[in-house]
Design a protein around this motif. Structure first.
Motif, PDB file in Angstrom:
ATOM      1  N   ALA A 121      38.343  68.729  47.371  1.00  0.00           N
ATOM      2  CA  ALA A 121      39.958  69.160  47.595  1.00  0.00           C
ATOM      3  C   ALA A 121      39.928  67.918  47.379  1.00  0.00           C
ATOM      4  CB  ALA A 121      40.140  70.151  48.112  1.00  0.00           C
ATOM      5  N   GLN A 122      39.713  67.126  46.466  1.00  0.00           N
ATOM      6  CA  GLN A 122      40.288  65.410  46.455  1.00  0.00           C
ATOM      7  C   GLN A 122      41.845  65.377  45.843  1.00  0.00           C
ATOM      8  OE1 GLN A 122      38.381  62.764  43.757  1.00  0.00           O
ATOM      9  NE2 GLN A 122      36.193  63.844  45.223  1.00  0.00           N
ATOM     10  N   SER A 123      42.952  66.393  45.604  1.00  0.00           N
ATOM     11  CA  SER A 123      43.840  66.372  45.496  1.00  0.00           C
ATOM     12  C   SER A 123      44.707  66.081  46.650  1.00  0.00           C
ATOM     13  CB  SER A 123      44.335  66.452  44.004  1.00  0.00           C
ATOM     14  OG  SER A 123      43.957  68.208  44.576  1.00  0.00           O
ATOM     15  N   LEU A 124      44.472  67.859  47.247  1.00  0.00           N
ATOM     16  CA  LEU A 124      44.912  67.490  48.564  1.00  0.00           C
ATOM     17  C   LEU A 124      44.380  66.500  49.439  1.00  0.00           C
ATOM     18  CD1 LEU A 124      46.045  69.676  50.338  1.00  0.00           C
ATOM     19  CD2 LEU A 124      43.932  70.573  51.043  1.00  0.00           C
ATOM     20  N   VAL A 125      43.634  66.127  49.311  1.00  0.00           N
ATOM     21  CA  VAL A 125      43.719  65.436  50.672  1.00  0.00           C
ATOM     22  C   VAL A 125      44.430  64.016  50.080  1.00  0.00           C
ATOM     23  CG1 VAL A 125      41.716  63.117  51.816  1.00  0.00           C
ATOM     24  CG2 VAL A 125      41.135  65.253  51.060  1.00  0.00           C
ATOM     25  N   LYS A 126      44.057  63.472  49.325  1.00  0.00           N
ATOM     26  CA  LYS A 126      44.935  62.462  48.732  1.00  0.00           C
ATOM     27  C   LYS A 126      46.796  62.611  49.059  1.00  0.00           C
ATOM     28  CE  LYS A 126      46.924  60.490  44.037  1.00  0.00           C
ATOM     29  NZ  LYS A 126      46.450  59.828  42.505  1.00  0.00           N
ATOM     30  N   SER A 130      49.134  60.595  51.575  1.00  0.00           N
ATOM     31  CA  SER A 130      49.854  59.645  50.772  1.00  0.00           C
ATOM     32  C   SER A 130      51.796  60.458  51.489  1.00  0.00           C
ATOM     33  CB  SER A 130      50.159  59.873  49.277  1.00  0.00           C
ATOM     34  OG  SER A 130      49.034  60.032  48.025  1.00  0.00           O
ATOM     35  N   GLY A 131      51.521  61.733  52.102  1.00  0.00           N
ATOM     36  CA  GLY A 131      52.874  61.970  52.514  1.00  0.00           C
ATOM     37  C   GLY A 131      52.398  61.405  54.348  1.00  0.00           C
ATOM     38  N   PHE A 132      51.760  61.145  54.581  1.00  0.00           N
ATOM     39  CA  PHE A 132      51.553  60.105  56.026  1.00  0.00           C
ATOM     40  C   PHE A 132      51.928  58.981  55.743  1.00  0.00           C
ATOM     41  CE2 PHE A 132      48.843  57.478  59.114  1.00  0.00           C
ATOM     42  CZ  PHE A 132      49.320  58.032  60.214  1.00  0.00           C
TER      43      PHE A 132
END
Length: 301
Positions: A121-126, A130-132
């Motif tokens: 789930a690399q996109s979720l981690v990204k 990014s949101g942080f």
């Protein structure tokens, strides 16, 4: 329920305990679960109250333009609610499981499972990372009008994973934070309306510029608009020599988000003023030459 009550003596005999002890254990577990979830409900209520206090503390009581502090307050309020909901729910589930099983090995296994899931789930981690950084760097806030990932609109919600924009047509766009590589914030600290108006080549450009400056000053001095305009408007002068007219550019600095209204009002006023002064606003014109077949050049036109 009746069948469950009927099987209790058999279950008690199987466990080597009395039915009363079984009932006591069930009542104890039920009471613990009730206490856990009531506590979770109260915890989430506290989170919502905290978020509302943050939003109210940033509110200056003005129903007009949102200030930077109000935008940050709304953004932080939404983040507290979304994050608090996840934390409270996760704790309630873990405490509920702890009433029946030893969650120590479960937590250790969850760590390994989380590591495995993170690779898939690399996109979720990204998105979360990014949101942080979007929130920490305060690139934009709730209420700002931004352009991101090919969409433009007012920011309605920001979480660690997504940003939601509402465009002029009322469409709600949900953009994962990981897809936001470039952001254009159109309402950060201050804004500017750029108004280009053409006048005809047959008019005196110096006279036209005087009219523009006078009308811009009238707009800035209007009590209805003086709070929505930041400083005196500037008439930059001739911006372009076009095909059918001379383009005059006027720039009006405004508080965040007021540039579009100021631009519309100035266009309305300058159109009426140019009509009063008899200054032509040109429109595209075309001259057609008709030549008869067989006629010598220069004749038959």
């Amino acid at each position: 329920m009746l069948s469950m009550i009927q099987t209790l003596p058999s279950l008690a005999e199987l466990l080597g305990v009395t039915p009363e002890e079984v009932w006591t254990a069930i009542a104890g577990k039920a009471g613990s679960l009730l206490l856990i979830w009531v506590g979770a409900w109260f915890a989430f209520r506290i989170v919502r109250v905290l978020a509302r206090r943050i939003r109210d503390a940033a509110d200056d009581g003005d129903d007009g333009t949102m200030t930077a502090a109000e935008k940050q307050g709304h953004t932080l309020s939404q983040l507290v609610v979304s994050t608090g909901r996840i934390v409270v729910l996760a704790l309630a589930v873990l405490l509920s499981l702890a009433e029946f099983i030893n969650i120590g090995p479960l937590l250790a296994g969850a760590g390994v499972l989380g590591l495995a899931v993170s690779f898939g789930a690399q996109s979720l981690v990204k998105d979360v990372i990014s949101g942080f950084f979007i929130l920490v760097e305060q690139q934009f806030a709730v209420g700002d009008v931004i352009e991101a990932a090919g969409k433009t609109g007012a920011v309605e919600q920001i979480t660690l994973r997504i940003v939601q924009l509402r465009d002029l047509e009322g469409n709600l766009h949900t953009i994962p934070c990981g897809q936001i590589t470039t952001v254009t914030n159109r309402t950060s600290e201050w804004s500017r309306a750029v108004v280009d108006v053409d006048v005809g080549y047959g008019e005196s450009i110096d006279r036209a510029l005087d009219v523009f400056r006078d009308e811009a000053t009238r707009l800035a001095d209007d009590p209805e608009w003086e709070e929505r305009i930041d400083g005196a408007p500037e008439v930059f002068g001739v911006q372009q020599l076009g095909e059918s007219g001379v383009t005059v550019r006027t720039v009006i600095r405004t508080p965040p988000g007021q540039q579009w209204g100021a631009a519309r009002e100035f266009r309305r006023r300058i159109k009426n003023r140019l009509d009063q002064e008899g200054i032509e606003i040109p429109f595209p014109q075309r001259t057609v030459h008709v030549r008869h077949l067989g006629a010598p050049p220069g004749q038959g036109e």
